[in-house]
Write a protein that holds these residues in place. Sequence first.
Motif, PDB file in Angstrom:
ATOM      1  N   VAL A 170       0.837  -1.209   0.000  1.00 53.75           N
ATOM      2  CA  VAL A 170       0.000   0.000   0.000  1.00 53.75           C
ATOM      3  C   VAL A 170       0.871   1.259   0.000  1.00 53.75           C
ATOM      4  O   VAL A 170       0.590   2.227  -0.711  1.00 53.75           O
ATOM      5  N   GLY A 171       1.956   1.228   0.774  1.00 53.60           N
ATOM      6  CA  GLY A 171       2.850   2.395   0.823  1.00 53.60           C
ATOM      7  C   GLY A 171       3.480   2.653  -0.544  1.00 53.60           C
ATOM      8  O   GLY A 171       3.517   3.789  -1.021  1.00 53.60           O
ATOM      9  N   VAL A 172       3.962   1.603  -1.186  1.00 54.45           N
ATOM     10  CA  VAL A 172       4.591   1.786  -2.507  1.00 54.45           C
ATOM     11  C   VAL A 172       3.548   2.305  -3.510  1.00 54.45           C
ATOM     12  O   VAL A 172       3.818   3.229  -4.285  1.00 54.45           O
ATOM     13  N   CYS A 173       2.349   1.738  -3.465  1.00 56.86           N
ATOM     14  CA  CYS A 173       1.318   2.198  -4.419  1.00 56.86           C
ATOM     15  C   CYS A 173       0.993   3.668  -4.173  1.00 56.86           C
ATOM     16  O   CYS A 173       0.847   4.450  -5.128  1.00 56.86           O
ATOM     17  N   ALA A 174       0.904   4.067  -2.909  1.00 52.37           N
ATOM     18  CA  ALA A 174       0.597   5.471  -2.611  1.00 52.37           C
ATOM     19  C   ALA A 174       1.720   6.381  -3.110  1.00 52.37           C
ATOM     20  O   ALA A 174       1.469   7.461  -3.662  1.00 52.37           O
ATOM     21  N   GLY A 175       2.973   5.938  -2.944  1.00 56.47           N
ATOM     22  CA  GLY A 175       4.107   6.754  -3.399  1.00 56.47           C
ATOM     23  C   GLY A 175       4.135   6.890  -4.907  1.00 56.47           C
ATOM     24  O   GLY A 175       4.382   7.965  -5.457  1.00 56.47           O
ATOM     25  N   VAL A 176       3.850   5.796  -5.578  1.00 56.63           N
ATOM     26  CA  VAL A 176       3.878   5.802  -7.042  1.00 56.63           C
ATOM     27  C   VAL A 176       2.747   6.685  -7.588  1.00 56.63           C
ATOM     28  O   VAL A 176       2.945   7.461  -8.528  1.00 56.63           O
ATOM     29  N   VAL A 177       1.570   6.599  -6.973  1.00 60.74           N
ATOM     30  CA  VAL A 177       0.454   7.446  -7.411  1.00 60.74           C
ATOM     31  C   VAL A 177       0.777   8.914  -7.102  1.00 60.74           C
ATOM     32  O   VAL A 177       0.511   9.805  -7.914  1.00 60.74           O
ATOM     33  N   HIS A 178       1.411   9.155  -5.961  1.00 64.90           N
ATOM     34  CA  HIS A 178       1.785  10.531  -5.608  1.00 64.90           C
ATOM     35  C   HIS A 178       2.696  11.145  -6.678  1.00 64.90           C
ATOM     36  O   HIS A 178       2.595  12.328  -7.003  1.00 64.90           O
ATOM     37  N   LEU A 179       3.565  10.334  -7.231  1.00 69.38           N
ATOM     38  CA  LEU A 179       4.497  10.831  -8.255  1.00 69.38           C
ATOM     39  C   LEU A 179       3.876  10.809  -9.658  1.00 69.38           C
ATOM     40  O   LEU A 179       4.513  11.219 -10.620  1.00 69.38           O
ATOM     41  N   GLY A 180       2.649  10.322  -9.764  1.00 65.72           N
ATOM     42  CA  GLY A 180       2.009  10.262 -11.090  1.00 65.72           C
ATOM     43  C   GLY A 180       2.643   9.212 -11.985  1.00 65.72           C
ATOM     44  O   GLY A 180       2.629   9.335 -13.207  1.00 65.72           O
ATOM     45  N   LEU A 181       3.198   8.164 -11.380  1.00 66.26           N
ATOM     46  CA  LEU A 181       3.904   7.138 -12.165  1.00 66.26           C
ATOM     47  C   LEU A 181       3.079   5.878 -12.359  1.00 66.26           C
ATOM     48  O   LEU A 181       3.566   4.895 -12.921  1.00 66.26           O
TER      49      LEU A 181
END
Length: 452
Positions: A170-181
């Motif tokens: 969940v943390g990785v997915c949130a970070g990736v979405v935060h970066l628009g990746l």
Amino acid sequence: MSDPDASSSDHPVRPAGRPGGVGEAGEPGEPGGAGQDGAAGASAWVDASSGASGDMLLGALLGAGVPLAVLQAAVDAVSPEPVRLEVEQVRRGGFAAVHCHVVVADSTTHRTWRDVRALLGAADLAPAVRDLALAVFARLAAAEGAVHGHPADEVHFHEVGALDAIADVVGVCAGVVHLGLHPGAHPGGLTVSPVAVGSGTVRSAHGVLPVPPPAVVELLRGAPSYAGPAGAPAQELCTPTGAALLTTLAAGWGPQPPLRVSAVGVGAGGRDPAGHANVLRLLLGDPVDVAARADGPGGAPGAGDTFTEVVLETNVDDLDPRVWPGVLDALLAAGAADAWLTPVLMKKGRPAHTLSVLVVPARVAAVRDVVLRETSAIGLREHPVTKHALPRTLAGVDLDGHRVAVKLSTLDGRVVTAQPEWDDVARAATALGLPARTVLARAAALARDLLD
Ligand SMILES: O=C([S-])c1cc(C(=O)S)c[n+]([C@@H]2O[C@H](COP(=O)(O)O)[C@@H](O)[C@H]2O)c1
Ligand code: NI
């Protein structure tokens, strides 16, 4: 999964750099959920030449500038028990790196894919983060089901269903979405290098497993992977969680794509073995349109404007026309610079199409394969062509908080065209609830200021 033996601290993370125009919105949650898409979209490359795991990816995202609060908020939204992300600056084989510890109380709870799906479904998460996390766990469940011979829904996760693994995903997915990746967010997205899986054996809930363990082999099917790196001690370098994340997130595989790098995140694995740096690197930046140049005689970006590409062509009179759009998509995904159809009247007076594909020499084989696999053609022509192109770079303009990339082309050192990227215009128009032609006109007006 984070390494329980590694020491932890409360040090705030010190990012290696802030991505230009990326992640700056950074609000802690979009209406209705944690894990705001805080970026207008970027491109990135993951260097998985020392493997991948959930905590390495978390550390790399933090090092590239994702605020810890973004990851923690998403984890808090999902976890039924307290889970704390702690950040530690460490060294791994000569690299300064970020180690993200996932701190949870000891628990022996095992969860099925159904349990994990219910947790994610009930969580107050941004839709993009939830969808991505569900996709990662669905891949894990399918892989575990395949290797253990159970239907995916009944798969009983051991380590990978524990709270710390859920927090990793969940943390990785949130970070990736935060970066628009995240997939579909931006044409550039995330490219991932071939993945080092390690060698030897590993102890797990299943007993001693060979490396790569079966779930990793299954998850990396179709992705480039290899034992190693050379000189590294025998160990597991890519975990099932790392493999599921990379294969869900990757828009493509291969060496670093042309990028104007603006931030670098170095994520540490738990161990620091002699002989190799146990890190995963995330290079973040704006895409640079130099892919063709790198393969041609021009060499470095902007160094020349003449290079060789290849046109592949074939006349097709017997393919169901509904198949063609998917063929064109597949050709672009295989690396074609462009692919198009021309209606023709061919031999015997048959209405047909000429399929033409423009591609750099290094990607001819992949493109040829798509033509011969996806169409009814049983042969094709290949012509080297000389291509002239103006050097180009990407800039950006801001439309009410929405970034629109602008392609700048240079002639004799002067910017002579400044063209807004259509995908960004369309996305901004949807987000702003405006007609696309209005947004395009406003973006074009702002872009004109970038002309020399
Ligand atoms: O939890 C399960 S079912 C599991 C399956 C497998 C198979 O290859 S099958 C392997 N493992 C091992 O668990 C640890 C932790 O993995 P994370 O992805 O949670 O970090 C790792 O050593 C795997 O090889 C677990
Ligand atoms: Ni398993």
